[in-house]
Design an enzyme around this catalytic site. Structure first.
Site, mmCIF file in Angstrom:
data_model
loop_
_atom_site.group_PDB
_atom_site.id
_atom_site.type_symbol
_atom_site.label_atom_id
_atom_site.label_comp_id
_atom_site.label_asym_id
_atom_site.label_seq_id
_atom_site.Cartn_x
_atom_site.Cartn_y
_atom_site.Cartn_z
ATOM 1 N N GLU A 83 -2.743 5.100 0.139
ATOM 2 C CA GLU A 83 -1.766 5.144 -0.953
ATOM 3 C C GLU A 83 -2.390 5.722 -2.212
ATOM 4 O OE1 GLU A 83 0.017 1.295 -1.614
ATOM 5 O OE2 GLU A 83 0.635 1.107 0.483
ATOM 6 N N ASP A 107 0.130 -1.760 6.606
ATOM 7 C CA ASP A 107 -0.369 -3.005 6.017
ATOM 8 C C ASP A 107 0.800 -3.939 5.695
ATOM 9 O OD1 ASP A 107 0.607 -1.602 3.878
ATOM 10 O OD2 ASP A 107 -1.210 -1.721 2.666
ATOM 11 N N SER A 108 2.039 -3.482 5.996
ATOM 12 C CA SER A 108 3.194 -4.393 5.960
ATOM 13 C C SER A 108 3.009 -5.513 6.986
ATOM 14 C CB SER A 108 4.496 -3.625 6.227
ATOM 15 O OG SER A 108 4.369 -2.813 7.373
ATOM 16 N N ASP A 120 -2.953 2.079 8.276
ATOM 17 C CA ASP A 120 -3.147 1.947 6.826
ATOM 18 C C ASP A 120 -4.550 1.452 6.519
ATOM 19 O OD1 ASP A 120 -0.976 2.681 5.230
ATOM 20 O OD2 ASP A 120 0.136 0.862 5.729
ATOM 21 N N LYS A 155 -3.894 6.174 6.882
ATOM 22 C CA LYS A 155 -2.976 6.447 5.763
ATOM 23 C C LYS A 155 -3.529 5.758 4.518
ATOM 24 C CE LYS A 155 1.403 4.572 5.396
ATOM 25 N NZ LYS A 155 1.325 3.794 4.123
ATOM 26 N N GLU A 194 7.850 7.004 -0.510
ATOM 27 C CA GLU A 194 8.599 5.734 -0.439
ATOM 28 C C GLU A 194 9.437 5.540 -1.694
ATOM 29 O OE1 GLU A 194 6.298 2.345 0.822
ATOM 30 O OE2 GLU A 194 7.919 0.944 0.346
#
Ligand code: KIV
Length: 272
Positions: free
Chosen positions: A123, A52-53, A91, A121, A190
């Protein structure tokens, strides 16, 4: 007879697990579009993360929060069309899985069905366990993400190193074990202290992929545009730049503008 004609062996979650057992490091990079993903895949990367970057590097947003599920599916399907060998992980974007496990499952199903990706993925740890379990129960592989989790940036208030204090480090290790027990196939850590990441990689059996987490883990991930030097304002200590494409692309564009203005381009050989 198989309908598959090429014999390139796709990286699977099982292969990644074997790599950890054999102490072979896993190389992962982000990818958002067909052309660059094709180069990255051909070079032999193990995992392409449709991160999602993309919200930052592709769309110019300040955070990862604004990117939508539809936009992630668009990026993911472009990468899937390019990747013949790499495992493609996508993501789940902010707002598509937190708080409601049914919605989480339908978001993950949309990604898998509409993009053809191989895993998602997410978070977070214990807070999103129900969503993770529901997605896993549908047969969708899940990669976890702990430590600095950019979707929670407004809760943290800053992008500094996470889990330096004992309490947060303890919770991170517990969360890693929780994700492993739930059935996640790997975890991204991270921006946490290297000694903590090494401890997590030793204590859980699934692969641990680090970004700003030192070299005691099972693999590394970087944002493609950062390591290629396309972005140049962002220079955290953990980032190794392998190129300075910002200057190279800018120089090429300047040369093109000069050639057009001076009528050097196109020349006789470049016309019909
Ligand atoms: O979105 C992303 O690029 C990521 C990496 C930084 C791991 O999550």
């Amino acid at each position: 007879m198989s309908i598959h004609t090429n014999d390139i062996k796709r990286i699977t979650t099982h292969i990644l697990q074997e790599m950890k057992y054999n102490n072979e490091k896993i190389a992962m990079l982000t990818g958002y579009d067909f052309s660059l993903a094709k180069i990255v895949d051909t070079a032999g990367i193990d995992i392409i993360l449709v991160g999602d970057s993309a919200s930052n590097v592709m769309a110019g947003h300040e955070t990862t929060l604004p990117i939508t599920l539809d936009q992630m599916i668009y990026h993911a399907s472009s990468v899937v069309r390019a990747a013949q060998r790499a495992l493609v992980v996508v993501d789940l974007p902010f707002g598509s899985y937190q708080g409601n496990s049914k919605e989480a499952l339908s978001s993950a199903i949309r990604i898998m069905k509409e993009s053809g990706a191989h895993a998602v993925k997410m978070e977070g740890g214990s807070e999103i366990l129900e969503s993770i379990e529901r997605i896993l129960s549908a047969g969708i592989p899940v990669m976890g993400h702990l430590g600095l989790t950019p979707q929670s940036i407004y809760k943290f208030g800053t992008y500094v190193v996470r889990a330096k204090e004992e309490e947060e480090a303890k919770k991170l290790l517990e969360d890693a074990k929780l994700l492993e027990d739930a059935g996640c196939f790997a975890i991204v850590l991270e921006k946490i202290p290297a000694h903590l990441a090494t401890k997590v990689a030793k204590e859980v059996k699934i692969p641990i992929i680090g970004i700003g987490a030192g070299n005691g883990v099972d693999g590394q991930v970087l944002v493609l545009h950062d390591m290629l030097g396309i972005t140049h304002e962002f220079s955290p200590r953990f980032l190794r730049r392998y190129n300075n494409l910002y200057e190279e692309i800018k120089g090429s564009v300047e040369a093109y503008i000069k050639d057009v203005k001076s009528v050097d381009f196109p020349n006789e050989k470049e016309q019909y």
